[in-house]
Write an enzyme that holds these catalytic residues in place. Structure first.
Site, PDB file in Angstrom:
ATOM      1  N   GLU A 158      11.119 -13.904   2.615  1.00  0.00           N
ATOM      2  CA  GLU A 158      12.356 -14.267   3.306  1.00  0.00           C
ATOM      3  C   GLU A 158      12.899 -15.584   2.784  1.00  0.00           C
ATOM      4  O   GLU A 158      14.120 -15.775   2.688  1.00  0.00           O
ATOM      5  CB  GLU A 158      12.084 -14.362   4.807  1.00  0.00           C
ATOM      6  CG  GLU A 158      13.345 -14.524   5.673  1.00  0.00           C
ATOM      7  CD  GLU A 158      13.760 -15.976   5.905  1.00  0.00           C
ATOM      8  OE1 GLU A 158      14.836 -16.197   6.498  1.00  0.00           O
ATOM      9  OE2 GLU A 158      13.013 -16.902   5.485  1.00  0.00           O
ATOM     10  N   ASP A 174       5.915 -15.488   4.501  1.00  0.00           N
ATOM     11  CA  ASP A 174       5.933 -16.379   3.335  1.00  0.00           C
ATOM     12  C   ASP A 174       6.419 -17.763   3.762  1.00  0.00           C
ATOM     13  O   ASP A 174       7.004 -17.924   4.835  1.00  0.00           O
ATOM     14  CB  ASP A 174       6.836 -15.826   2.230  1.00  0.00           C
ATOM     15  CG  ASP A 174       8.308 -15.836   2.600  1.00  0.00           C
ATOM     16  OD1 ASP A 174       8.637 -15.361   3.720  1.00  0.00           O
ATOM     17  OD2 ASP A 174       9.142 -16.294   1.800  1.00  0.00           O
TER      18      ASP A 174
END
Length: 411
Positions: A178, A83
């Site tokens: 994350e 991400d």
């Protein structure tokens, strides 16, 4: 030798997929678009010859490179997140490749006059003569942490293609979310089944980290009382004035822009309000656990102090711990840091061992039973339009992964 062109092509194929995470979402992954790259990665791992490739209902990807030695050696892992930060747009990323960087200004966007300059970003000068990848200045790049993902996939492909490099069993894992602090929340450590792992999520070449911040998030709600201003004397309570008092009562020099190294901080990340109600969002960071707890206490004491001046509570503070300093979990197994340091030295990379002024999946994973130091992935200026990555640093990071695997098998 790691193919430079092949690595660039792979990296660009990752960063051009929008995988921005969303802290307001309650799903995992937090955005549906993260699935686009997750599925691509799972398929690619199968294509290069990895075994036991899996992708679960939350988009966590795992795969195995079997051992090619006839003795028992530790199972190690390499982990990155796919991400990108919600702080800046990750949509329609347009990578630009700058061959043989000359050490001066890089014009990212002529129309908007966006310039990446070593006069402001001094680290640029150390990459003179190298190949840099940037964006057009309207988005982030996504080297955090698609550089790490690219390096792990490329290293596994290289090891598969070069069986003369002896290694034990290697596990790889790629995580969503994350960037919003949830990358390790649903990571199945038992399924991963590694003795230890490394996150490839650092910045400049040589970074090796096994310390990080203790971290907490703070949500503060301040309740006011709206009354017609013409008749407000003795009745109106303006929540924005109370919010201002709260902000100004915290140590002004203990903020991110005034701290470095091991210094902690209070960071106001968002404010939204009117007379009737104001909301503040903070993050608290400190490497020292006692100082971390003291910072939380400062906020709660300030809340009580302001409330004591009214006949009812007006400030409501909620503090949630996010992650802790992984040093406590790494120090008992420092040989895993020593192996990474040795790998860098054998590749003529000067190790730069320092504390992370942030956190990684590794900090949470270490407390979940998987000791997990952090290694450089090469990128700089994360979460913004000036993000860049030297290709040569990515190649070195890929070589470090291969060398760690080789050294672990020799232990």
């Amino acid at each position: 030798m790691i193919s430079k062109d092949h690595l660039i092509k792979r990296f660009i194929s990752y960063v051009t997929v929008d995988t921005q995470s969303d802290p307001k979402s309650e799903t995992t992954p937090s955005t549906e678009k993260q699935w686009d790259l997750a599925r691509k990665l799972a398929k690619e791992l199968e294509t290069i010859g990895m075994e036991d490739v899996s992708i679960d209902d939350n988009a966590y990807i795992m795969a195995t490179l079997p051992s090619n030695v006839d003795k028992e050696v530790p199972t190690i892992g390499f982990i990155s997140h796919f991400d990108t930060s919600p702080d800046f747009s990750g949509k329609d990323v347009k990578p630009q490749i700058h061959e043989n960087y000359l050490g001066g200004d890089l014009l990212l966007n002529k129309k908007e006059n966006i310039v990446l300059s070593p006069d402001y970003f001094e680290d640029l000068r150390q990459y003179t003569g190298q190949t840099l990848i940037t964006t057009d200045g309207t988005t982030l790049l996504g080297a955090d942490d698609k550089a790490g993902v690219c390096e792990i996939v490329t290293a596994m492909e290289y090891l598969i293609q070069h069986p003369e490099i002896k290694h034990g069993k290697i596990r790889v894992g790629f995580t969503p979310d994350e960037e919003i602090g949830r990358g390790a929340h649903k990571f199945d450590v038992k399924k991963f089944a590694a003795d230890w792992a490394y996150t490839m999520d650092g910045s400049q070449i040589g970074e090796l980290e096994y310390e990080n911040f203790n971290a907490a998030g703070v949500e503060i709600t301040i309740k006011g009382k709206i009354v017609h201003p013409g008749y407000a004397k003795g009745k109106m309570i303006n929540s924005m004035y109370i919010a201002t008092e709260f902000i100004n009562s915290l140590p002004r020099m203990e903020t991110p822009e005034h701290t470095e190294g091991y210094q902690g901080f209070f960071h106001l990340t968002q404010i939204k309000g009117d007379v009737d109600e104001t909301k503040l969002e903070y993050i608290i960071r400190d490497h020292d656990r006692k100082h971390f707890e003291a910072r939380k206490e400062v906020m709660m004491n300030l809340t009580e102090d302001i409330n004591s001046r009214y006949d009812h509570d007006v400030v409501f503070t909620e503090i949630k711990d996010q992650y802790y300093n992984m040093r406590e979990k790494i120090e008992p197994v420092m040989h895993i840091v020593d192996i990474a340091e040795k790998a860098m030295k054998e590749l003529h990379i000067k190790p730069h061992i320092k504390a992370i002024r942030g956190g990684t999946d590794g900090s949470q994973l270490s407390y979940m039973g998987l000791p997990c130091p952090n290694i450089f992935a090469g990128g700089h200026n994360f979460h913004g339009r000036y993000e860049y990555v030297p290709v040569e640093s990515m190649i070195k990071a890929t070589e470090v992964i291969c060398k760690i695997a080789e050294l672990t098998a020799k232990q």
